[in-house]
Design a protein around this motif. Structure first.
Motif, PDB file in Angstrom:
ATOM      1  N   ASP A   1       0.843  -1.193   0.000  1.00  0.00           N
ATOM      2  CA  ASP A   1       0.000   0.000   0.000  1.00  0.00           C
ATOM      3  C   ASP A   1       0.877   1.243   0.000  1.00  0.00           C
ATOM      4  OD1 ASP A   1       0.913   0.063   2.622  1.00  0.00           O
ATOM      5  OD2 ASP A   1      -1.023  -0.378   3.539  1.00  0.00           O
ATOM      6  N   ASP A   2       0.425   2.305   0.666  1.00  0.00           N
ATOM      7  CA  ASP A   2       1.175   3.564   0.692  1.00  0.00           C
ATOM      8  C   ASP A   2       2.167   3.626   1.845  1.00  0.00           C
ATOM      9  OD1 ASP A   2      -0.861   3.608   2.557  1.00  0.00           O
ATOM     10  OD2 ASP A   2      -1.343   5.726   2.281  1.00  0.00           O
ATOM     11  N   GLY A   3       2.455   2.478   2.457  1.00  0.00           N
ATOM     12  CA  GLY A   3       3.455   2.412   3.513  1.00  0.00           C
ATOM     13  C   GLY A   3       4.813   2.025   2.953  1.00  0.00           C
ATOM     14  N   ALA A   4       5.496   1.113   3.635  1.00  0.00           N
ATOM     15  CA  ALA A   4       6.827   0.690   3.194  1.00  0.00           C
ATOM     16  C   ALA A   4       6.770   0.130   1.772  1.00  0.00           C
ATOM     17  CB  ALA A   4       7.380  -0.360   4.143  1.00  0.00           C
TER      18      ALA A   4
ATOM     19  N   ASP B   1     -10.340  12.552  27.026  1.00  0.00           N
ATOM     20  CA  ASP B   1     -11.007  13.116  28.202  1.00  0.00           C
ATOM     21  C   ASP B   1     -12.311  12.381  28.505  1.00  0.00           C
ATOM     22  OD1 ASP B   1      -9.018  15.013  28.577  1.00  0.00           O
ATOM     23  OD2 ASP B   1     -10.068  16.568  27.427  1.00  0.00           O
ATOM     24  N   ALA B   2     -13.002  11.933  27.436  1.00  0.00           N
ATOM     25  CA  ALA B   2     -14.272  11.225  27.606  1.00  0.00           C
ATOM     26  C   ALA B   2     -14.084   9.728  27.829  1.00  0.00           C
ATOM     27  CB  ALA B   2     -15.157  11.458  26.382  1.00  0.00           C
ATOM     28  N   ARG B   3     -12.837   9.278  27.846  1.00  0.00           N
ATOM     29  CA  ARG B   3     -12.499   7.869  28.065  1.00  0.00           C
ATOM     30  C   ARG B   3     -13.133   6.962  26.994  1.00  0.00           C
ATOM     31  NH1 ARG B   3     -10.162   7.072  32.985  1.00  0.00           N
ATOM     32  NH2 ARG B   3     -10.735   4.854  32.998  1.00  0.00           N
ATOM     33  N   LEU B   4     -13.072   7.442  25.751  1.00  0.00           N
ATOM     34  CA  LEU B   4     -13.655   6.702  24.643  1.00  0.00           C
ATOM     35  C   LEU B   4     -12.588   6.068  23.743  1.00  0.00           C
ATOM     36  CD1 LEU B   4     -16.543   9.110  23.546  1.00  0.00           C
ATOM     37  CD2 LEU B   4     -16.678   7.078  24.995  1.00  0.00           C
ATOM     38  N   VAL B   5     -11.382   5.899  24.272  1.00  0.00           N
ATOM     39  CA  VAL B   5     -10.279   5.322  23.496  1.00  0.00           C
ATOM     40  C   VAL B   5     -10.008   3.910  23.999  1.00  0.00           C
ATOM     41  CG1 VAL B   5      -7.875   5.567  22.777  1.00  0.00           C
ATOM     42  CG2 VAL B   5      -9.292   7.616  23.155  1.00  0.00           C
ATOM     43  N   ASP B   6     -10.038   2.944  23.079  1.00  0.00           N
ATOM     44  CA  ASP B   6      -9.817   1.541  23.427  1.00  0.00           C
ATOM     45  C   ASP B   6      -8.441   1.040  22.998  1.00  0.00           C
ATOM     46  OD1 ASP B   6     -12.701   0.897  24.295  1.00  0.00           O
ATOM     47  OD2 ASP B   6     -12.953   1.774  22.305  1.00  0.00           O
ATOM     48  N   PHE B   7      -7.949   1.543  21.879  1.00  0.00           N
ATOM     49  CA  PHE B   7      -6.616   1.212  21.378  1.00  0.00           C
ATOM     50  C   PHE B   7      -5.923   2.504  20.963  1.00  0.00           C
ATOM     51  CE2 PHE B   7      -9.003  -2.679  20.183  1.00  0.00           C
ATOM     52  CZ  PHE B   7      -8.166  -3.676  20.655  1.00  0.00           C
ATOM     53  N   VAL B   8      -4.603   2.493  21.001  1.00  0.00           N
ATOM     54  CA  VAL B   8      -3.817   3.530  20.341  1.00  0.00           C
ATOM     55  C   VAL B   8      -2.899   2.848  19.343  1.00  0.00           C
ATOM     56  CG1 VAL B   8      -3.911   5.221  22.203  1.00  0.00           C
ATOM     57  CG2 VAL B   8      -2.078   3.530  22.170  1.00  0.00           C
ATOM     58  N   GLY B   9      -2.649   3.539  18.225  1.00  0.00           N
ATOM     59  CA  GLY B   9      -1.798   2.966  17.187  1.00  0.00           C
ATOM     60  C   GLY B   9      -0.861   4.008  16.614  1.00  0.00           C
ATOM     61  N   THR B  10       0.192   3.543  15.990  1.00  0.00           N
ATOM     62  CA  THR B  10       1.120   4.467  15.341  1.00  0.00           C
ATOM     63  C   THR B  10       0.659   4.851  13.943  1.00  0.00           C
ATOM     64  OG1 THR B  10       2.484   2.725  14.343  1.00  0.00           O
ATOM     65  CG2 THR B  10       3.065   3.444  16.585  1.00  0.00           C
ATOM     66  N   ASP B  11      -0.050   3.963  13.259  1.00  0.00           N
ATOM     67  CA  ASP B  11      -0.409   4.166  11.849  1.00  0.00           C
ATOM     68  C   ASP B  11       0.852   4.506  11.046  1.00  0.00           C
ATOM     69  OD1 ASP B  11      -1.905   4.327   9.549  1.00  0.00           O
ATOM     70  OD2 ASP B  11      -3.033   6.114  10.140  1.00  0.00           O
ATOM     71  N   ALA B  12       1.970   3.907  11.427  1.00  0.00           N
ATOM     72  CA  ALA B  12       3.254   4.257  10.825  1.00  0.00           C
ATOM     73  C   ALA B  12       3.326   3.791   9.376  1.00  0.00           C
ATOM     74  CB  ALA B  12       4.389   3.640  11.622  1.00  0.00           C
ATOM     75  N   HIS B  13       3.651   4.742   8.499  1.00  0.00           N
ATOM     76  CA  HIS B  13       3.875   4.466   7.079  1.00  0.00           C
ATOM     77  C   HIS B  13       5.344   4.645   6.701  1.00  0.00           C
ATOM     78  CE1 HIS B  13      -0.481   4.992   6.945  1.00  0.00           C
ATOM     79  NE2 HIS B  13      -0.508   4.704   5.664  1.00  0.00           N
ATOM     80  N   ASN B  14       6.041   5.484   7.455  1.00  0.00           N
ATOM     81  CA  ASN B  14       7.418   5.845   7.107  1.00  0.00           C
ATOM     82  C   ASN B  14       8.135   6.330   8.357  1.00  0.00           C
ATOM     83  OD1 ASN B  14       6.722   8.734   7.408  1.00  0.00           O
ATOM     84  ND2 ASN B  14       5.525   8.379   5.546  1.00  0.00           N
TER      85      ASN B  14
ATOM     86  N   GLN C   1      12.976  -0.632   3.670  1.00  0.00           N
ATOM     87  CA  GLN C   1      12.193   0.344   4.415  1.00  0.00           C
ATOM     88  C   GLN C   1      11.448  -0.315   5.567  1.00  0.00           C
ATOM     89  OE1 GLN C   1       9.644   2.428   1.673  1.00  0.00           O
ATOM     90  NE2 GLN C   1      11.354   3.382   0.573  1.00  0.00           N
ATOM     91  N   SER C   2      10.947  -1.515   5.337  1.00  0.00           N
ATOM     92  CA  SER C   2      10.265  -2.249   6.403  1.00  0.00           C
ATOM     93  C   SER C   2      11.184  -2.477   7.589  1.00  0.00           C
ATOM     94  CB  SER C   2       9.754  -3.591   5.878  1.00  0.00           C
ATOM     95  OG  SER C   2       8.775  -3.424   4.874  1.00  0.00           O
ATOM     96  N   LEU C   3      12.433  -2.868   7.321  1.00  0.00           N
ATOM     97  CA  LEU C   3      13.379  -3.135   8.407  1.00  0.00           C
ATOM     98  C   LEU C   3      13.759  -1.858   9.148  1.00  0.00           C
ATOM     99  CD1 LEU C   3      15.724  -5.785   6.742  1.00  0.00           C
ATOM    100  CD2 LEU C   3      13.920  -6.171   8.438  1.00  0.00           C
ATOM    101  N   GLY C   4      13.879  -0.743   8.427  1.00  0.00           N
ATOM    102  CA  GLY C   4      14.157   0.520   9.099  1.00  0.00           C
ATOM    103  C   GLY C   4      13.041   0.912  10.045  1.00  0.00           C
ATOM    104  N   LEU C   5      11.803   0.719   9.600  1.00  0.00           N
ATOM    105  CA  LEU C   5      10.654   0.996  10.463  1.00  0.00           C
ATOM    106  C   LEU C   5      10.582   0.022  11.633  1.00  0.00           C
ATOM    107  CD1 LEU C   5       8.059   1.833   7.687  1.00  0.00           C
ATOM    108  CD2 LEU C   5       8.556   3.297   9.660  1.00  0.00           C
ATOM    109  N   LEU C   6      10.900  -1.229  11.363  1.00  0.00           N
ATOM    110  CA  LEU C   6      10.891  -2.226  12.425  1.00  0.00           C
ATOM    111  C   LEU C   6      11.893  -1.857  13.514  1.00  0.00           C
ATOM    112  CD1 LEU C   6      10.056  -4.914  13.660  1.00  0.00           C
ATOM    113  CD2 LEU C   6      11.633  -6.057  12.094  1.00  0.00           C
TER     114      LEU C   6
END
Length: 259
Positions: free
Chosen positions: A39-42, A213-226, A47-52
């Motif tokens: 996709d529009d990531g690595a 603030d509303a405690r409506l977050v269940d996961f956090v992610g990096t969404d890292a592409h680069n 590039q994958s190894l650099g991100l890893l």
């Protein structure tokens, strides 16, 4: 490992080795685009190894990588995604990476093609084992007409929908009660950590903070592409008070370590 990556990318790529492990308590990143050539990531395995390397230096012990699946644009399938994962696992082993687990799922675009997959009974790329978390995204600008129907059908087939980066959907700006309704209807929310630094927009930052603030977050992610994404996380997000605030929530990231 470090000498191998310096040879591939130069000295700059190894600077991630000095990152603080402030995200180590999360353990797992469940949204990224590190798999090569999908996709529009690595774009390449290099590039994958650099991100890893950057992700491991931040403290992550497991990466669930989620390439886009979107209509005729990103025509990824379980076969192509698993093949890219196998390629990355082999390269990571050769490069000397240890103590980090690599898995895959996908980020599905909510469109008619997803509806078609549900019609056909095609197995979707979920994560979390029997929890069957299914990462979804929509258009940033236009509200999908079929969102409630798709959510209902996903649940009927045993999936637990997870809405990726709800803070970025401009059609929901000024409609926080609608976000609350979506969450109350059983859709889990995953915010992007870089939103906390205003990386995408000031609007996305405000909504992300309001969700925390509303405690409506269940996961956090990096969404890292680069590497720009991981560098922003390291240099701008780690010092933020809202990072500490979101990490204090009962997030589900570390529950994925055992799946």
């Amino acid at each position: 490992m470090a000498s191998f990556l310096r040879k591939l990318f130069g000295q700059a790529a190894s600077t991630s080795l000095v990152y603080e492990n402030l995200l180590a308590e999360l353990g797992v990143d469940m949204h990224s685009h590190l798999l090569p050539g999908l996709d529009d990531g690595a774009e390449t395995i290099e590039q994958s190894l650099g991100l890893l390397e950057a992700m491991q230096a931040l403290g992550y012990r497991k990466l669930i990588m989620t390439p886009h699946i979107m209509g005729d644009f990103y025509k990824n399938t379980p076969t192509t995604v698993h093949a890219a994962l196998a390629q990355m696992q082999e390269a990571a082993t050769t490069a000397g990476f240890a103590d980090i687990q690599l898995e895959c799922a996908a980020e599905y675009y909510l469109d008619e093609w997803l509806g078609g997959k549900l019609d056909s009974g095609e197995e979707l790329l979920s994560f979390g084992g029997l929890k069957k978390y299914l990462l979804l995204e929509t258009s940033y600008m236009n509200e999908p007409f079929n969102m409630q129907d798709i959510i209902f059908r996903l649940k009927a087939q045993g999936y637990q929908p997870v809405l990726a980066h709800p803070e970025r959907y401009t059609y929901l700006y000024g409609r926080f009660s609608e976000l609350e309704k979506i969450h109350d209807n059983g859709v889990l929310f995953q915010i992007n950590l870089n939103s906390l630094a205003g990386y995408y927009s000031s609007g996305a930052q405000r909504v992300a903070e309001k969700l925390i603030d509303a405690r409506l977050v269940d996961f956090v992610g990096t969404d890292a592409h680069n590497l720009k994404h991981t560098e922003t996380l390291r240099s701008k997000v780690l010092p933020l008070a809202y990072l500490k605030k979101v990490l204090a929530l009962p997030l589900l990231n570390n529950t994925l370590l055992t799946n």
